[in-house]
Each structure stands twice: as C-alpha cells, then as structure tokens.
Design an enzyme around this catalytic site. Structure first.
Site: not given
Length: 336
Positions: A139, A141, A330-332
């Site tokens: 993913e 996004s 941020s993503k993580v």
C-alpha cells in the site's frame, strides 16, 4: 489513495481464496478453547477494524472484548493476567513496538494470540501464534484503504469460522461483487456540504460505529477537516451542544437493530438546522447518499466504507489538497 481503494474488491477476493484451511483450523481452535478475557491490540485505522471485529465477537459469540491500552504493557509493565486470554492484533505494517510487544507478552504467557496483518514477514506476524495475512498487497498511500477493508474482512472471517455460521460465510464469499458495486456508488452530493466545511460530526451506532471512526480519521488525514465520530446514542450526552444552524453531520444508518434510532436522530438534527448528510440504504426515502449493502447486515459496514473512500479522495482534491500526501504523516508509525 483512490486507486488503492478501488482495488479492494480484488484484494478481498484474493484473501477469501487464500488460507482457507488455516481459518477453518483457527475456528476449531477457538471453539475448543475457553477464554476468560478477550482483547484487541491496534492503533489508528487498524483499531477501527479491531472494533468491528470485537463487535461481531460480542454480538455473535457472547464474549466481552476490550481494547487493550498498550502502554500498560510497554510503559507501565503492568502484571496483566495472560492465561485463558484471547489477544487479537490488527496491523498493516506489523512494525509498531506498542502492537508487537504486547503480542509477545501475551504469547509468552500462554494466551491465544492472533495477528491480522498485511506484512506476513513483520515482527507482529512473528510474535503471534496465528498470523493471518490480509493479502492487500503493498500500500503506497499514507491513508490506509484496501488494508483497512481487508482487515474488516479478516475479522469477519475469523468470527464466521469461530461461529461456523453458513450465512456469514456465504455473505463473505459474495463480498467482492458487493465491493465492486459499492465502488460505483455516487456520493458526490456530499462534496457540496463538506468542501467548504470547517468541522463535522460523523455518526454511527452499533456495528456501524467503527466506520464512523474511520471516516472521521480519513477526513482529518486527507482533507484537514476537524471531524469527530460519535455513537448516535452519545450525541445527546454533550456533543449536541455544538449543533447549530448549518452544522454538518455525516450519519451512517446501516441495516440492523440500531438503524431506526439513527434515522430518528437524523430527522431530529434536521429540525435543529444541522446540515445532515444521511447515508442509508436505497429503501430509506429520506437518505441523501445511497448506502450499499452486502449479503447480510453484519457485512454492510465493509461496503459502506468502500463508498466513503471514493468520496473522501475526491473531497481532498476539492479542498485543494493531495490525498496521497497528507500533512505531517508517514506510512509506518512506530510508537511505544
């Protein structure tokens, strides 16, 4: 965001065709085990998916489920009892220490530990006895969409196998087609109200409340819109003081025993001058948005959020923002 949201049906189809015997084995394990305590462990969107799973467990299996405050384990080092406990973690990345460490703690204490996780090689997957992959694929996004929908499906699969319920299992098999139809639902009428809005309440109740929580989070993330989620039963316990002429409310009135009360609330809020955006199934004439439905009401929240995601991506752009690059995110996310 939009591309990934629209790919959810294919991800769900892949998940449902995978790990079939593993889910059946997990269902047998859960039916043969007595639990004194059941907990969910998650953050953000994953916590909303965990709430949905918890609601299904309580409604269908009669087990009370609590959301674990992870700092009890990670910071307080509290001596939480672990035996005869079911611990279910939900995560896209499986990386955050405050999700991983409690799972290690509970597994080390002989609890039954389940991770519904997209990255099957992650620390969380390694920490749990039962690591069940979401099959959402990578993913890109920042705002989770397909991983959230596959998390909802994984939670429903878990409960369907635990209960060994043919109707729910059949409803799950029909979900990919229901999601494809939901992705075509026209929610553009909501843009007229939400594009200029400064704040909004998002309302659900019962099994739809986790979707209200997720919708409010996405409105904050992708549109910088101050959105707060409330249960329809809580509006009159204080939040109603905020309602004034023109105040926007997005109300999810999914099928089931809570629907009548939510529809009554929508009607009352209209009389108070609120700008109500009522999302309800096609048989509700006073709806503003048509809420897609699944094969069984307990799965309606999954197709409802599919319709919402498409609208949310368009809303972000209508507000002059980029849904793929939310500010400061941020993503993580890793927290202790």
């Amino acid at each position: 965001m939009l591309e990934e949201a629209l790919s959810a049906a294919e991800c769900v189809a892949l998940q449902l065709s995978s790990d079939v015997e593993r889910y059946a084995e997990l269902g047998r394990k859960l039916r043969s085990t007595n639990f004194d305590t059941a907990l969910t462990i998650a953050r953000g969107s994953s916590d909303h998916a965990a709430n949905y799973c918890a609601y299904l467990i309580m409604a269908r299996m009669g087990r009370v489920v609590a959301s674990l405050p992870m700092s009890l384990i990670t910071l307080n080092k509290a001596p939480i009892e672990t035996r005869n406990t079911l611990a279910i973690a939900v995560s896209q990345s499986g990386q955050s220490p405050d999700v991983v460490d409690p799972m290690r703690y509970f597994r080390g204490g002989e609890a039954t530990t389940i991770a519904l996780v997209n990255d099957i090689e992650s620390p969380l997957a390694q920490a749990a006895e039962w690591a069940m992959p979401l099959h959402a694929g990578k993913e890109q996004s920042v705002a989770a969409t397909k991983s959230f929908i596959t998390s909802l499906v994984a939670g429903a699969r878990l409960v369907a196998q635990w209960q060994n319920d043919p109707e729910l299992l059949a409803g799950l098999e029909a979900l990919p087609d229901a999601l494809r139809a939901a992705a075509q639902t026209d929610w553009t009428p909501a843009l007229e109200v939400l594009a200029p809005a400064r704040n909004i309440m998002v309302v659900g109740r019962g099994i739809s409340f986790p979707i209200a929580l997720e919708a409010a989070l996405k409105l904050k993330e992708t549109s910088a819109l101050q959105a707060e989620a409330f249960s329809g039963a809580e509006i009159k316990h204080g939040p109603m003081a905020l309602i004034e002429d023109g105040y926007p409310l997005l109300i999810f009135a999914t099928r089931g025993p809570t629907q009548a009360g939510v529809l009554q609330l929508a009607a009352e809020m209209r009389t108070r001058g609120a700008k109500v955006i009522l999302a309800a199934p096609a048989d509700v004439p006073e709806r503003d948005l048509t809420l897609p439905v699944a094969a069984t009401p307990d799965l309606d929240p999954i197709v409802a959020v599919q319709a919402f995601y498409s609208m949310a991506a368009h809303l972000s752009k209508a507000r002059g923002m980029d849904p793929d690059r939310p500010r400061h995110l941020s993503k993580v996310t890793k927290t202790n």
